[in-house]
Design a protein around this motif. Structure first.
Motif: not given
Length: 245
Positions: A59-81
């Motif tokens: 939707r043009g609300e976030r950059t590619q880097r912002e969305q992927r970095m957020t998702r990477a950190n959410e994944l790590h938080a869920a899996l213990g990274g």
């Protein structure tokens, strides 16, 4: 006689087997950052994107880097990274991207259907919610780039599907009227339904296997779009032989 003059395709999990490539990428980063984590659990989380970060990007609300970095950190938080700061994320992303690209392959039914449509005189292009350069490289790597006349990415207008304007822009570039253009994609809402709302012929490619987001029978019925389970079925839907005289 042709039922349409043009067909626009989604790319990921429609023409290119992206789900498997994501699994390769996640296996690589988990091996380094979260050893022992379940790759299939990570894959389901990554594809579901419960926080809606990728859609915010489209939707043009976030950059590619912002969305992927957020998702990477959410994944790590869920899996213990570990938490990834800017520098750590750069290394994570480079590993992810290299592994992701190594896993790209065309779906077995993709090239043949593109050839059949082109041979029938139907114009063929792609509309994707990823960046133009990224998808150009992907299509070239899997051998499909030369089949497509047009490629519209999320960065073409600064936003992507389901906004009707991107469907209309893709039709304009393809040189076909929206009501004479089909759109084929693997997501019911942002692909088939959104295309139909923009005035195109919406076709949902519901491939066998786990869906990115669960879809109920009621939702499918309400969508009122054509459903196929393989691209091999597409030419028969979009073309019909002339009647005898």
């Amino acid at each position: 006689m042709r039922a349409v003059d043009g067909v626009l395709f989604d790319i990921d999990d429609t023409l290119v087997e992206t789900r498997a490539a994501f699994r390769v990428a996640l296996a690589a980063v988990l091996d380094r950052y979260v050893p022992g984590a379940d790759v299939d659990v990570a894959l389901a989380m990554w594809r579901a994107d419960a926080g809606g970060h990728y859609r915010a990007y489209t939707r043009g609300e976030r950059t590619q880097r912002e969305q992927r970095m957020t998702r990477a950190n959410e994944l790590h938080a869920a899996l213990g990274g570990p938490v990834l700061d800017e520098d750590a994320y750069d290394a994570w992303d480079a590993l992810f991207d290299d592994a992701f690209a190594s896993g790209w392959t065309a779906h077995a039914d993709a090239d043949a259907v593109l050839v059949r449509l082109l041979d029938a005189g139907i114009r063929v292009g792609a509309l994707t919610n990823a960046g133009h350069a990224h998808q150009t490289a992907k299509l070239a790597r899997v051998g499909l780039g030369e089949r497509l006349e047009v490629l519209v990415g999320v960065d073409t207008l600064g936003y992507g599907k389901p906004d009707p304007r991107v469907f209309l822009e893709a039709c304009r570039r393809l040189g076909t009227a929206p009501d004479r253009t089909a759109y084929v994609g693997d997501e019911l809402d942002v692909d088939a339904v959104a295309a139909q709302r923009a005035g195109l012929v919406g076709i949902w490619l519901d491939r066998p296997g786990p869906r990115r987001v669960p879809v109920t029978d009621a939702e499918i019925a309400a969508a009122d779009v054509t459903v196929i389970h393989t691209l091999a079925d597409l030419p028969g839907i979009l073309t019909r032989p002339p009647t005898g005289t």
